[in-house]
Write a protein that holds these residues in place. Sequence first.
Motif, PDB file in Angstrom:
ATOM      1  N   GLY A 364      25.030   3.638  15.612  1.00  0.00           N
ATOM      2  CA  GLY A 364      24.782   4.984  16.110  1.00  0.00           C
ATOM      3  C   GLY A 364      23.729   4.982  17.203  1.00  0.00           C
ATOM      4  O   GLY A 364      23.683   5.885  18.030  1.00  0.00           O
ATOM      5  N   SER A 365      22.880   3.978  17.200  1.00  0.00           N
ATOM      6  CA  SER A 365      21.917   3.776  18.288  1.00  0.00           C
ATOM      7  C   SER A 365      21.928   2.307  18.679  1.00  0.00           C
ATOM      8  O   SER A 365      22.221   1.441  17.850  1.00  0.00           O
ATOM      9  CB  SER A 365      20.505   4.204  17.862  1.00  0.00           C
ATOM     10  N   VAL A 366      21.619   2.032  19.906  1.00  0.00           N
ATOM     11  CA  VAL A 366      21.646   0.674  20.455  1.00  0.00           C
ATOM     12  C   VAL A 366      20.284   0.344  21.040  1.00  0.00           C
ATOM     13  O   VAL A 366      19.734   1.113  21.840  1.00  0.00           O
ATOM     14  CB  VAL A 366      22.740   0.535  21.537  1.00  0.00           C
ATOM     15  N   SER A 367      19.733  -0.790  20.621  1.00  0.00           N
ATOM     16  CA  SER A 367      18.428  -1.221  21.136  1.00  0.00           C
ATOM     17  C   SER A 367      18.559  -1.649  22.600  1.00  0.00           C
ATOM     18  O   SER A 367      19.562  -2.248  22.995  1.00  0.00           O
ATOM     19  CB  SER A 367      17.889  -2.392  20.315  1.00  0.00           C
ATOM     20  N   ARG A 368      17.527  -1.336  23.378  1.00  0.00           N
ATOM     21  CA  ARG A 368      17.510  -1.753  24.793  1.00  0.00           C
ATOM     22  C   ARG A 368      16.822  -3.098  24.961  1.00  0.00           C
ATOM     23  O   ARG A 368      17.054  -3.794  25.956  1.00  0.00           O
ATOM     24  CB  ARG A 368      16.769  -0.727  25.622  1.00  0.00           C
ATOM     25  N   VAL A 369      15.957  -3.457  24.009  1.00  0.00           N
ATOM     26  CA  VAL A 369      15.179  -4.686  24.107  1.00  0.00           C
ATOM     27  C   VAL A 369      15.359  -5.466  22.810  1.00  0.00           C
ATOM     28  O   VAL A 369      15.406  -4.878  21.723  1.00  0.00           O
ATOM     29  CB  VAL A 369      13.677  -4.379  24.340  1.00  0.00           C
ATOM     30  N   ARG A 370      15.486  -6.784  22.926  1.00  0.00           N
ATOM     31  CA  ARG A 370      15.640  -7.620  21.744  1.00  0.00           C
ATOM     32  C   ARG A 370      14.303  -8.240  21.362  1.00  0.00           C
ATOM     33  O   ARG A 370      13.631  -8.860  22.197  1.00  0.00           O
ATOM     34  CB  ARG A 370      16.650  -8.740  21.997  1.00  0.00           C
ATOM     35  N   TYR A 371      13.936  -8.059  20.101  1.00  0.00           N
ATOM     36  CA  TYR A 371      12.759  -8.722  19.555  1.00  0.00           C
ATOM     37  C   TYR A 371      13.199  -9.672  18.449  1.00  0.00           C
ATOM     38  O   TYR A 371      14.176  -9.418  17.733  1.00  0.00           O
ATOM     39  CB  TYR A 371      11.769  -7.696  18.990  1.00  0.00           C
ATOM     40  N   GLU A 372      12.478 -10.770  18.318  1.00  0.00           N
ATOM     41  CA  GLU A 372      12.742 -11.738  17.261  1.00  0.00           C
ATOM     42  C   GLU A 372      11.426 -12.141  16.598  1.00  0.00           C
ATOM     43  O   GLU A 372      10.412 -12.345  17.279  1.00  0.00           O
ATOM     44  CB  GLU A 372      13.427 -12.990  17.817  1.00  0.00           C
ATOM     45  N   VAL A 373      11.484 -12.248  15.275  1.00  0.00           N
ATOM     46  CA  VAL A 373      10.337 -12.757  14.521  1.00  0.00           C
ATOM     47  C   VAL A 373      10.483 -14.271  14.411  1.00  0.00           C
ATOM     48  O   VAL A 373      11.485 -14.766  13.884  1.00  0.00           O
ATOM     49  CB  VAL A 373      10.271 -12.122  13.117  1.00  0.00           C
ATOM     50  N   VAL A 374       9.518 -14.988  14.920  1.00  0.00           N
ATOM     51  CA  VAL A 374       9.505 -16.452  14.872  1.00  0.00           C
ATOM     52  C   VAL A 374       8.487 -16.882  13.824  1.00  0.00           C
ATOM     53  O   VAL A 374       7.314 -16.516  13.896  1.00  0.00           O
ATOM     54  CB  VAL A 374       9.153 -17.047  16.252  1.00  0.00           C
ATOM     55  N   ILE A 375       8.940 -17.643  12.840  1.00  0.00           N
ATOM     56  CA  ILE A 375       8.074 -18.095  11.743  1.00  0.00           C
ATOM     57  C   ILE A 375       7.671 -19.543  12.003  1.00  0.00           C
ATOM     58  O   ILE A 375       8.518 -20.385  12.330  1.00  0.00           O
ATOM     59  CB  ILE A 375       8.797 -17.966  10.390  1.00  0.00           C
ATOM     60  N   GLU A 376       6.392 -19.816  11.851  1.00  0.00           N
ATOM     61  CA  GLU A 376       5.854 -21.157  12.085  1.00  0.00           C
ATOM     62  C   GLU A 376       4.952 -21.571  10.928  1.00  0.00           C
ATOM     63  O   GLU A 376       4.368 -20.731  10.247  1.00  0.00           O
ATOM     64  CB  GLU A 376       5.047 -21.178  13.387  1.00  0.00           C
ATOM     65  N   GLY A 377       4.842 -22.861  10.730  1.00  0.00           N
ATOM     66  CA  GLY A 377       3.946 -23.404   9.719  1.00  0.00           C
ATOM     67  C   GLY A 377       3.113 -24.532  10.303  1.00  0.00           C
ATOM     68  O   GLY A 377       3.483 -25.133  11.320  1.00  0.00           O
ATOM     69  N   THR A 378       1.977 -24.798   9.663  1.00  0.00           N
ATOM     70  CA  THR A 378       1.126 -25.905  10.104  1.00  0.00           C
ATOM     71  C   THR A 378       0.597 -26.664   8.891  1.00  0.00           C
ATOM     72  O   THR A 378       0.299 -26.056   7.856  1.00  0.00           O
ATOM     73  CB  THR A 378      -0.070 -25.394  10.947  1.00  0.00           C
ATOM     74  N   PRO A 379       0.472 -27.988   9.017  1.00  0.00           N
ATOM     75  CA  PRO A 379      -0.128 -28.770   7.927  1.00  0.00           C
ATOM     76  C   PRO A 379      -1.645 -28.827   8.022  1.00  0.00           C
ATOM     77  O   PRO A 379      -2.311 -29.368   7.126  1.00  0.00           O
ATOM     78  CB  PRO A 379       0.469 -30.158   8.150  1.00  0.00           C
ATOM     79  N   ASP A 380      -2.216 -28.262   9.100  1.00  0.00           N
ATOM     80  CA  ASP A 380      -3.655 -28.362   9.315  1.00  0.00           C
ATOM     81  C   ASP A 380      -4.436 -27.436   8.384  1.00  0.00           C
ATOM     82  O   ASP A 380      -3.943 -26.374   7.968  1.00  0.00           O
ATOM     83  CB  ASP A 380      -3.989 -28.011  10.765  1.00  0.00           C
ATOM     84  N   ASP A 381      -5.665 -27.807   8.093  1.00  0.00           N
ATOM     85  CA  ASP A 381      -6.522 -27.007   7.229  1.00  0.00           C
ATOM     86  C   ASP A 381      -7.116 -25.803   7.952  1.00  0.00           C
ATOM     87  O   ASP A 381      -7.533 -24.835   7.314  1.00  0.00           O
ATOM     88  CB  ASP A 381      -7.660 -27.868   6.666  1.00  0.00           C
ATOM     89  N   THR A 382      -7.174 -25.893   9.281  1.00  0.00           N
ATOM     90  CA  THR A 382      -7.723 -24.790  10.078  1.00  0.00           C
ATOM     91  C   THR A 382      -6.601 -24.202  10.931  1.00  0.00           C
ATOM     92  O   THR A 382      -6.077 -24.888  11.833  1.00  0.00           O
ATOM     93  CB  THR A 382      -8.860 -25.274  10.995  1.00  0.00           C
ATOM     94  N   PRO A 383      -6.196 -22.944  10.687  1.00  0.00           N
ATOM     95  CA  PRO A 383      -5.023 -22.382  11.369  1.00  0.00           C
ATOM     96  C   PRO A 383      -5.344 -21.750  12.714  1.00  0.00           C
ATOM     97  O   PRO A 383      -4.972 -20.607  12.992  1.00  0.00           O
ATOM     98  CB  PRO A 383      -4.536 -21.337  10.368  1.00  0.00           C
TER      99      PRO A 383
END
Length: 508
Positions: A364-383
Amino acid sequence: MAGVRCPAPGHAGPQAKKAEKAEKAEKAEKAERTAVEWFTAPEYWLSRLVFQRALAAVYLVAFLTAALQFRALLGERGMLPIPRFVEQVPFGRAPSLFHLHYSDRFCAAVAWTGCAVSAALLAGLDSWLPLWGGMLLWLVPWALYLSIVNVGQTWYAFGWESLLLETGFLAVFLGNDEVAPPVVVLFLLRWLLFRVEFGAGLIKMRGDACWRKLTCLHHHHETQPMPGPLSWFFHHLPGPLHKAEVAANHVTQLVVPFLLFAPQPIATVAAALMIVTQLWLVLSGNFSWLNWLTIALALSAVRFPGSPPSLPAAPLWYEIVVLAVAALVVFLSYRPVVNMVSRRQVMNRSFDPLHLVNTYGAFGSVSRVRYEVVIEGTPDDTPGEDADWREYEFRGKPGDPRRWPRQFAPYHLRLDWLMWFAALSPAYAGVWFGALVERLLKNDRDTLKLLRRSPFPPDSPPRYVRARLFRYRYTSRRELRATGACWDRTYVREYLPPTRLPETALRS
């Protein structure tokens, strides 16, 4: 006169008796033929066969999706566990076998049983059974899938779930090789197809102005939930062709559905136009089994050439059952029709817990801009920003700009679809996103199976996980040639700050 015997008064001679008997038989045959012509449509026997096999294939994909994904999404240790849901929601609001008992093993048995029964229907087992046996066999996948959908929560909150259940319910009463297809059920299938198409057309005209301006496809192929391998090319079609696509869509959804109820061959032509439109959508994106199920419904309205086989008359009990079901569907159609004609029309809603008659619609509505959630991980103790952040790759949703979209439909990647909603607003992710992050921090095996690739070995989970929001756009032809990337992405903001498990969870 001698030698002549006159028949006794009140008694007919042998010839008269034979004639009377033949006349009665002819009248009975005529009455039976009239009843058959009223109740059944033998000329649609092949349409029924094609529709049933197509529906069985969709059922098979749906149950396979459930079998391969339920543990991470809905299992005892899933993101939205079924046991917790059935404790909070009574059986009357969400009828399901899982109200009687739940375990991951039992849920797997339900899903794989659904696969087996669907495969049997696809192979035509219902045709080898008596009429009542074939009906019961078609009832099994409907009941099993209803049990899954009604406890599926947000993972199963898609219009095509209800569409599969409504279609599957009507298929129970379509009969098998022991009887010709009932006219009433064929009409109800067209009524369902009409609501799918006309409802989708109305929601567009009442919703986003770009549908009325014929400009929605300037954006849709780029911003749709899960692009397919050809979506980049569809996006780069000339603007006038995009407008022609939208105009043709309006005709197919707002005018053509009425022709389904016209005499043949007009109804066949209308169904064929819908099939062509749905195949166009199949090529342009990944919409689970929505398009394929709509095609199956349209096939039931197509009158294929050829002479029908000789089929016996429908038994009386079958006629009574079919007419009772038709009366029920007509009664339950009131609220969906009121919703469809209302200015406050809503999309994809069920009005009864069995999903027998529903309302449909999309975009019923169409987005004009595409957003994406990017998930990341790190093994480091300090993020910090200088930490070794590694990106998780999903199967279907855009991630690496150089990775071309894949074709997954009719298979349904539920997590990928919900990630698209999460990018639209964090409100869509409130009930499950935190659980997803927690399972990534634990390197949960079932959750990682939903992904294309985890950047961490099974025995070395990340210390921290974060999520960032990016804007994605399709590259131009020149950019594609220069970089080999079909997407260009730009960082927007932090979506979830670096998160780690509590110390108590780490020790356990």
